[in-house]
Design a protein around this motif. Sequence first.
Motif, PDB file in Angstrom:
ATOM      1  N   GLY A  23       8.545 -67.209 -23.147  1.00  0.00           N
ATOM      2  CA  GLY A  23       9.457 -67.783 -24.155  1.00  0.00           C
ATOM      3  C   GLY A  23       8.847 -67.678 -25.541  1.00  0.00           C
ATOM      4  O   GLY A  23       9.015 -68.570 -26.383  1.00  0.00           O
ATOM      5  N   GLY A  73      10.606 -68.560 -28.783  1.00  0.00           N
ATOM      6  CA  GLY A  73      11.269 -69.865 -28.896  1.00  0.00           C
ATOM      7  C   GLY A  73      10.560 -70.724 -29.935  1.00  0.00           C
ATOM      8  O   GLY A  73       9.505 -70.351 -30.452  1.00  0.00           O
ATOM      9  N   ARG A  74      11.162 -71.889 -30.217  1.00  0.00           N
ATOM     10  CA  ARG A  74      10.519 -72.820 -31.175  1.00  0.00           C
ATOM     11  C   ARG A  74       9.110 -73.156 -30.703  1.00  0.00           C
ATOM     12  O   ARG A  74       8.144 -73.102 -31.465  1.00  0.00           O
ATOM     13  N   MET A  75       8.977 -73.522 -29.420  1.00  0.00           N
ATOM     14  CA  MET A  75       7.650 -73.845 -28.887  1.00  0.00           C
ATOM     15  C   MET A  75       6.821 -72.582 -28.687  1.00  0.00           C
ATOM     16  O   MET A  75       5.614 -72.596 -28.899  1.00  0.00           O
ATOM     17  N   GLU A  91       9.631 -62.672 -23.155  1.00  0.00           N
ATOM     18  CA  GLU A  91      10.927 -63.264 -23.498  1.00  0.00           C
ATOM     19  C   GLU A  91      11.911 -62.895 -22.406  1.00  0.00           C
ATOM     20  O   GLU A  91      11.593 -62.125 -21.497  1.00  0.00           O
ATOM     21  N   ARG A  92      13.126 -63.438 -22.503  1.00  0.00           N
ATOM     22  CA  ARG A  92      14.101 -63.076 -21.481  1.00  0.00           C
ATOM     23  C   ARG A  92      14.539 -61.628 -21.716  1.00  0.00           C
ATOM     24  O   ARG A  92      14.501 -61.146 -22.863  1.00  0.00           O
ATOM     25  N   THR A 142      10.193 -72.564 -21.527  1.00  0.00           N
ATOM     26  CA  THR A 142      11.362 -71.701 -21.626  1.00  0.00           C
ATOM     27  C   THR A 142      12.637 -72.504 -21.384  1.00  0.00           C
ATOM     28  O   THR A 142      13.103 -73.211 -22.272  1.00  0.00           O
ATOM     29  N   GLY A 196       5.714 -76.633 -19.574  1.00  0.00           N
ATOM     30  CA  GLY A 196       6.155 -77.660 -20.511  1.00  0.00           C
ATOM     31  C   GLY A 196       7.651 -77.823 -20.527  1.00  0.00           C
ATOM     32  O   GLY A 196       8.169 -78.762 -21.137  1.00  0.00           O
ATOM     33  N   THR A 249      11.269 -78.896 -19.912  1.00  0.00           N
ATOM     34  CA  THR A 249      11.767 -80.184 -19.431  1.00  0.00           C
ATOM     35  C   THR A 249      13.166 -80.022 -18.837  1.00  0.00           C
ATOM     36  O   THR A 249      13.745 -78.928 -18.871  1.00  0.00           O
ATOM     37  N   ALA A 283       3.591 -81.336 -17.550  1.00  0.00           N
ATOM     38  CA  ALA A 283       3.695 -82.561 -18.354  1.00  0.00           C
ATOM     39  C   ALA A 283       4.960 -82.472 -19.191  1.00  0.00           C
ATOM     40  O   ALA A 283       5.272 -81.426 -19.759  1.00  0.00           O
ATOM     41  N   ALA A 284       5.675 -83.577 -19.271  1.00  0.00           N
ATOM     42  CA  ALA A 284       6.883 -83.624 -20.098  1.00  0.00           C
ATOM     43  C   ALA A 284       6.514 -83.675 -21.573  1.00  0.00           C
ATOM     44  O   ALA A 284       7.371 -83.428 -22.424  1.00  0.00           O
ATOM     45  N   ASN A 285       5.258 -83.990 -21.859  1.00  0.00           N
ATOM     46  CA  ASN A 285       4.831 -84.056 -23.257  1.00  0.00           C
ATOM     47  C   ASN A 285       3.335 -83.771 -23.315  1.00  0.00           C
ATOM     48  O   ASN A 285       2.550 -84.486 -22.697  1.00  0.00           O
ATOM     49  N   TYR A 286       2.974 -82.728 -24.049  1.00  0.00           N
ATOM     50  CA  TYR A 286       1.570 -82.309 -24.106  1.00  0.00           C
ATOM     51  C   TYR A 286       0.819 -82.934 -25.273  1.00  0.00           C
ATOM     52  O   TYR A 286      -0.345 -82.625 -25.477  1.00  0.00           O
ATOM     53  N   LYS A 306      18.238 -79.661 -29.049  1.00  0.00           N
ATOM     54  CA  LYS A 306      17.668 -79.996 -27.730  1.00  0.00           C
ATOM     55  C   LYS A 306      18.762 -80.063 -26.676  1.00  0.00           C
ATOM     56  O   LYS A 306      19.803 -80.676 -26.894  1.00  0.00           O
TER      57      LYS A 306
HETATM   58  P1  NAD Z   1      13.934 -72.607 -27.398  1.00  0.00           P
HETATM   59  O1  NAD Z   1      15.321 -72.447 -26.898  1.00  0.00           O
HETATM   60  O2  NAD Z   1      13.672 -72.520 -28.878  1.00  0.00           O
HETATM   61  O3  NAD Z   1      12.955 -71.550 -26.690  1.00  0.00           O
HETATM   62  C1  NAD Z   1      13.037 -71.177 -25.331  1.00  0.00           C
HETATM   63  C2  NAD Z   1      12.731 -69.691 -25.284  1.00  0.00           C
HETATM   64  O4  NAD Z   1      12.589 -69.298 -23.913  1.00  0.00           O
HETATM   65  C3  NAD Z   1      13.845 -68.838 -25.910  1.00  0.00           C
HETATM   66  O5  NAD Z   1      13.285 -67.958 -26.887  1.00  0.00           O
HETATM   67  C4  NAD Z   1      14.394 -68.088 -24.716  1.00  0.00           C
HETATM   68  O6  NAD Z   1      14.881 -66.789 -25.054  1.00  0.00           O
HETATM   69  C5  NAD Z   1      13.167 -68.007 -23.827  1.00  0.00           C
HETATM   70  N1  NAD Z   1      13.481 -67.656 -22.425  1.00  0.00           N
HETATM   71  C6  NAD Z   1      14.606 -67.970 -21.724  1.00  0.00           C
HETATM   72  N2  NAD Z   1      14.556 -67.391 -20.521  1.00  0.00           N
HETATM   73  C7  NAD Z   1      13.378 -66.714 -20.450  1.00  0.00           C
HETATM   74  C8  NAD Z   1      12.752 -65.908 -19.444  1.00  0.00           C
HETATM   75  N3  NAD Z   1      13.344 -65.676 -18.260  1.00  0.00           N
HETATM   76  N4  NAD Z   1      11.527 -65.376 -19.704  1.00  0.00           N
HETATM   77  C9  NAD Z   1      10.930 -65.588 -20.892  1.00  0.00           C
HETATM   78  N5  NAD Z   1      11.491 -66.315 -21.898  1.00  0.00           N
HETATM   79  C10 NAD Z   1      12.698 -66.881 -21.665  1.00  0.00           C
HETATM   80  O7  NAD Z   1      13.447 -74.016 -26.829  1.00  0.00           O
HETATM   81  P2  NAD Z   1      12.158 -74.874 -27.281  1.00  0.00           P
HETATM   82  O8  NAD Z   1      12.575 -75.892 -28.278  1.00  0.00           O
HETATM   83  O9  NAD Z   1      11.019 -73.943 -27.595  1.00  0.00           O
HETATM   84  O10 NAD Z   1      11.868 -75.661 -25.928  1.00  0.00           O
HETATM   85  C11 NAD Z   1      11.597 -74.968 -24.727  1.00  0.00           C
HETATM   86  C12 NAD Z   1      11.366 -75.988 -23.617  1.00  0.00           C
HETATM   87  O11 NAD Z   1      10.163 -76.723 -23.869  1.00  0.00           O
HETATM   88  C13 NAD Z   1      12.489 -77.049 -23.504  1.00  0.00           C
HETATM   89  O12 NAD Z   1      12.683 -77.346 -22.135  1.00  0.00           O
HETATM   90  C14 NAD Z   1      11.919 -78.237 -24.246  1.00  0.00           C
HETATM   91  O13 NAD Z   1      12.478 -79.470 -23.859  1.00  0.00           O
HETATM   92  C15 NAD Z   1      10.461 -78.123 -23.829  1.00  0.00           C
HETATM   93  N6  NAD Z   1       9.500 -78.835 -24.683  1.00  0.00           N
HETATM   94  C16 NAD Z   1       8.477 -79.445 -24.024  1.00  0.00           C
HETATM   95  C17 NAD Z   1       7.492 -80.081 -24.742  1.00  0.00           C
HETATM   96  C18 NAD Z   1       6.318 -80.683 -23.979  1.00  0.00           C
HETATM   97  O14 NAD Z   1       5.368 -81.169 -24.613  1.00  0.00           O
HETATM   98  N7  NAD Z   1       6.331 -80.634 -22.634  1.00  0.00           N
HETATM   99  C19 NAD Z   1       7.526 -80.119 -26.138  1.00  0.00           C
HETATM  100  C20 NAD Z   1       8.601 -79.471 -26.789  1.00  0.00           C
HETATM  101  C21 NAD Z   1       9.573 -78.823 -26.036  1.00  0.00           C
END
Ligand code: NAD
Length: 271
Positions: free
Chosen positions: A11, A14-16, A38-39, A79, A101, A103, A125-128, A162
Amino acid sequence: MARPVRIAVLGADGRMGRALVRAVLAATPRAVLAAASERPGHVSVGKDAGVLAGNERAGVEITGALPARGVADVWIDFTSASVTESVAQTAAAHGVALVVGTTGLGTHARAALDVAALRIPVVYAANYSVGVNVMLKLVADAARALGPDYDLEIVEAHHRGKKDAPSGTALRLAEAAAEGAGRDLAAVARYARHGDIGARSATEIGIQTIRGGDVVGDHTVFFLGNGDRIEITHRASTRDTFAVGAVRAALWVAGCQPGLYDMRNVLGLGF
Ligand code: NAD
């Protein structure tokens, strides 16, 4: 010196994912960015992961498939909940450690992590963020000490993009509060209130959600008594806090035996 841990970011655009790429690059020489995926068909496929993350070129092209076998020691997956099951199965087949990560995981995805953890080390972890993990302990301790005279309520706020609600962190906080109060969360969780609902029951734990703007992640646990109240709040101001914690987990888990771990294990928090 020990060789760097080879980390793959799933991913990666993505933002993370972008924050994770920056955090892995910043962890040189202990870590090296070995792959970024990425996907399939995503616009970022073929682009340099470092440049997309706002850094210098990293020399790692984003691929539209999971990393090839043997390329990385650890995969970090932030992801989408629909992807985690197959990520866990493939990581276990490749013998690569996994930090998850993502959720909003359903029962199949959670079960897939349990099965994978028989063969590989998995951190989930739901939050790192280190701060949130310390807050979990504070909440459990406060619920235990305050006892049944205090009503427990949780409010969380996140950015408008979200997808899952309530946040995984709010659920973990609710579990910590329930554990401290000696209650079964499944029996006492109250996710919505609307209309003529009557008075609040003494044992329920309310979990409410706010969505909007660019809020990275706010969580408050209220302990509401007669005549006083305690509020424990955590506010994340940047995603980097989660990314740095996840990279810390990746460096830690690379040397572990198969099993399912969480941030308490990574941070050595004894609760
Ligand atoms: P986002 O939508 O910005 O990013 C997700 C990325 O994953 C996208 O770029 C998407 O194209 C990619 N993706 C989808 N399918 C894929 C695949 N098969 N292979 C590779 N990449 C793929 O979302 P985000 O804000 O970055 O959040 C992602 C996840 O992380 C969410 O579930 C969010 O709740 C979680 N999150 C967890 C924590 C934590 O500390 N555990 C913190 C922030 C966000």
